[in-house]
Design an enzyme around this catalytic site. Structure first.
Site, mmCIF file in Angstrom:
data_model
loop_
_atom_site.group_PDB
_atom_site.id
_atom_site.type_symbol
_atom_site.label_atom_id
_atom_site.label_comp_id
_atom_site.label_asym_id
_atom_site.label_seq_id
_atom_site.Cartn_x
_atom_site.Cartn_y
_atom_site.Cartn_z
ATOM 1 N N GLY A 33 0.854 -1.273 0.241
ATOM 2 C CA GLY A 33 0.155 0.484 -0.357
ATOM 3 C C GLY A 33 1.092 1.105 0.155
ATOM 4 N N ASN A 34 0.189 2.356 0.723
ATOM 5 C CA ASN A 34 0.985 3.766 0.281
ATOM 6 C C ASN A 34 -0.020 4.424 0.791
ATOM 7 O OD1 ASN A 34 -1.002 5.285 -0.711
ATOM 8 N ND2 ASN A 34 -1.326 4.388 -2.417
ATOM 9 N N ARG A 35 0.949 5.856 1.208
ATOM 10 C CA ARG A 35 0.453 6.717 2.829
ATOM 11 C C ARG A 35 -0.785 7.818 2.615
ATOM 12 N NH1 ARG A 35 4.157 5.356 6.296
ATOM 13 N NH2 ARG A 35 6.779 5.388 5.737
ATOM 14 N N SER A 36 -1.498 7.060 1.196
ATOM 15 C CA SER A 36 -2.386 8.240 0.836
ATOM 16 C C SER A 36 -3.275 8.027 1.828
ATOM 17 C CB SER A 36 -3.487 7.475 -0.328
ATOM 18 O OG SER A 36 -4.448 8.608 -0.815
#
Ligand code: CTP
Ligand code: CA
Length: 225
Positions: A33-36
């Site tokens: 995933g990512n930090r959005s």
């Protein structure tokens, strides 16, 4: 809670907004995933609905409440987001791609939970570029992208405007601690294919959402004139 007045500036306009960070599955219990946080896209969807637009919110997983008055479509991976967006592309006037789409996905997803071992390698392959795909077959639509950059914000942003055939790009300088991922404020530039950049000072994402939608109103009007 900021007060939001209902207006009708966007009545008759259908806006598809993507939000959140895509999740690329590794095995049945793990993903990349990512930090959005999804905050920027949700703020735009909420504000657009208040301005009278018909809003379709295509969202990767977030911890945010669904804004009222939007047509909500839940997705996870980049490929599932692409399917959801492309199925509706013909029927919308505006697409705002605020989602943080993973540039890669896992080549071989494990069917069973991977057991621990001394080391492991996961092979990644390039995901489709959703926005570039939309840009390459753009007809009546207005296309708005987002970019998070840590250097050469205007130059890199303008390259993306051209490459993806965008009408506008919101380029954020995420080297600033009070802009970008998982904070309530943002700053950067609005970039266009044929206009000078507009600098946006640091402001709440809800205020930036309103500025973006005012630009969208102008872009829609100019497209029809
Ligand atoms: N985007 C997309 N599909 C992808 C990657 C990005 O639709 N596979 C969209 C994003 O939602 C955003 C815009 O393209 O609106 C710019 O994303 P960004 O990550 O800044 O650009 P990339 O083209 O992926 O370039 P890079 O990450 O290498 O800077
Ligand atoms: Ca990217």
């Amino acid at each position: 809670e900021a007060k939001m007045c209902s207006t009708n500036e966007l009545e008759g306009t259908t806006i598809l907004v993507t939000a959140g960070g895509t999740q690329e599955s590794i095995d049945p219990v793990r993903y990349i995933g990512n930090r959005s946080s999804g905050k920027m896209g949700y703020a735009i969807a909420e504000q657009a609905a208040h301005m009278g637009a018909k809003v379709i919110l295509v969202s990767a997983p977030t911890s945010l409440p669904i804004p009222s008055g939007v047509d909500f479509i839940s997705v996870d991976s980049a490929v599932s987001m692409q399917e959801a967006v492309e199925a509706r592309y013909n029927d919308v006037n505006v697409v705002i791609m605020a989602a943080a789409v993973s540039d890669f996905r896992v080549l071989h997803k494990a069917e069973q939970k991977i057991k621990k071992m001394e080391s492991m390698t996961i092979e990644l392959v390039k995901n489709p570029d959703i926005l570039q795909g939309l840009g390459s077959k753009k007809s009546h639509q207005i296309l708005v992208g987002f970019a998070a950059e840590t250097e050469h914000v205007i130059k890199y942003g303008q390259d993306k405007v051209a490459k993806k055939n965008l009408d506008m790009l919101v380029a954020n300088d995420v080297s600033k601690s009070n802009a970008g991922f998982n904070v309530d404020t943002n700053e950067g530039y609005f970039l266009y294919p044929d206009k000078e950049p507009k600098e946006m000072p640091n402001m709440k994402k809800s205020d930036l959402a309103r500025h973006i939608l005012r630009e969208v109103i102008d872009l829609v009007a100019n497209k029809h004139s």
